[in-house]
Scaffold this motif. Structure first.
Motif, PDB file in Angstrom:
ATOM      1  N   ARG A  37       8.095  -2.704  -4.299  1.00 50.83           N
ATOM      2  CA  ARG A  37       7.457  -2.320  -5.561  1.00 50.83           C
ATOM      3  C   ARG A  37       8.328  -2.691  -6.753  1.00 50.83           C
ATOM      4  O   ARG A  37       7.831  -3.176  -7.772  1.00 50.83           O
ATOM      5  N   LEU A  38       9.630  -2.461  -6.644  1.00 48.18           N
ATOM      6  CA  LEU A  38      10.541  -2.804  -7.732  1.00 48.18           C
ATOM      7  C   LEU A  38      10.485  -4.297  -8.032  1.00 48.18           C
ATOM      8  O   LEU A  38      10.415  -4.708  -9.194  1.00 48.18           O
ATOM      9  N   ARG A  39      10.484  -5.125  -7.003  1.00 44.48           N
ATOM     10  CA  ARG A  39      10.463  -6.575  -7.201  1.00 44.48           C
ATOM     11  C   ARG A  39       9.132  -7.045  -7.781  1.00 44.48           C
ATOM     12  O   ARG A  39       9.085  -8.038  -8.515  1.00 44.48           O
ATOM     13  N   LYS A 159      -1.203 -11.410   2.477  1.00 41.24           N
ATOM     14  CA  LYS A 159      -1.761 -11.686   1.154  1.00 41.24           C
ATOM     15  C   LYS A 159      -2.320 -10.381   0.586  1.00 41.24           C
ATOM     16  O   LYS A 159      -3.151  -9.726   1.207  1.00 41.24           O
ATOM     17  N   GLU A 160      -1.860 -10.009  -0.594  1.00 45.58           N
ATOM     18  CA  GLU A 160      -2.292  -8.771  -1.239  1.00 45.58           C
ATOM     19  C   GLU A 160      -2.857  -9.093  -2.620  1.00 45.58           C
ATOM     20  O   GLU A 160      -2.455 -10.073  -3.253  1.00 45.58           O
ATOM     21  N   HIS A 181      -0.006  -3.087  -5.166  1.00 45.11           N
ATOM     22  CA  HIS A 181       0.771  -2.469  -4.086  1.00 45.11           C
ATOM     23  C   HIS A 181       0.433  -0.983  -3.941  1.00 45.11           C
ATOM     24  O   HIS A 181       1.309  -0.122  -3.849  1.00 45.11           O
ATOM     25  N   ASP A 182      -0.876  -0.683  -3.966  1.00 41.76           N
ATOM     26  CA  ASP A 182      -1.393   0.679  -3.770  1.00 41.76           C
ATOM     27  C   ASP A 182      -0.970   1.653  -4.860  1.00 41.76           C
ATOM     28  O   ASP A 182      -0.938   2.868  -4.634  1.00 41.76           O
ATOM     29  N   GLN A 183      -0.641   1.155  -6.041  1.00 42.70           N
ATOM     30  CA  GLN A 183      -0.321   2.036  -7.159  1.00 42.70           C
ATOM     31  C   GLN A 183      -1.166   1.661  -8.370  1.00 42.70           C
ATOM     32  O   GLN A 183      -1.311   0.482  -8.701  1.00 42.70           O
TER      33      GLN A 183
END
Length: 222
Positions: A37-39, A159-160, A181-183
């Motif tokens: 998530r940070l990246r 793949k997202e 990313h689910d956020q």
């Protein structure tokens, strides 16, 4: 085994156990999902964090509650490319610099979005490269800009998708939201001066210590 050998062996295993505990604690403090998530929050010029389908020149200071960074992006060859540099200011990535690239593959027109192909951290400073494709479309009559794209997860290689929306509600006020990313992140952008954007956003599904996002952006070429 003599006494000295026994003492050396005990010292070795105690040191090994201590280092293992420290490593485990460090890994627990930054689990792989949080690291990803940070990246994903600094891949070039962005809505809040997701990369847009535009190449832009801007400078930004970002305070992501427990993490701070600066980012400078610069258009090249007109709007054909964008190179950005991200400097992390604290945490495990303090003083690490990441470089990103966007290439414009389709120009926006009346019906088509602007589309870019990009690669984040192409020098692999923090891990493997993150490849993405992003598109953006602005409908000026409604004051709306939509963003959407797909990226290759650097850990799972799946793949997202990601997407976002910006809506101008007053001449100097924009409300925006995005999901990656689910956020889900929603917030507001204030334009108190030409070329300056003061932004605040909140992640709806994150712990309190990771929920708030502040951005100060200067939208000008250098």
């Amino acid at each position: 085994m003599n006494r000295h050998s026994l003492l050396h062996s005990l010292a070795f295993w105690l040191a090994f156990a201590g280092l293992s505990s420290l490593a485990a604690a460090a890994w627990a403090a930054t689990p792989p999902d949080d690291w990803t998530r940070l990246r994903l929050r600094s891949m070039g010029s962005a809505c809040f964090t997701i990369p847009t389908g535009y190449c832009r020149s801007e400078a930004a200071y970002v305070s992501d509650d427990s993490h701070s960074l600066t980012m400078i992006s610069q258009k090249l060859l007109g709007r054909f490319a964008e190179v950005s540099m991200v400097r992390h200011l604290n945490g495990a990535t303090k003083d690490r610099t990441v470089f990103n690239l966007k290439l414009n593959v389709l120009e926006e027109d009346t019906y088509l979005p602007n589309i870019v192909w990009g690669v984040s951290d192409f020098r692999t400073e923090l891990g493997s490269k993150i490849f993405f494709l992003a598109g953006s479309k602005t409908i000026e009559a409604f004051g709306v800009t939509a963003h959407a794209g797909v990226y290759k997860d650097p850990v799972t290689t799946d793949k997202e998708t990601f997407f976002g929306l910006e809506k101008t509600v007053f001449p100097l006020v924009v409300v925006a939201g995005e999901r990656i990313h689910d956020q889900t992140t929603v917030g507001v952008k204030l334009r108190p001066y030409p070329g300056v954007s003061v932004e605040y956003a909140r992640r709806l599904d994150a712990p309190d210590d990771q929920a708030s996002l502040y951005r100060l952006v200067y939208l000008r070429a250098f």
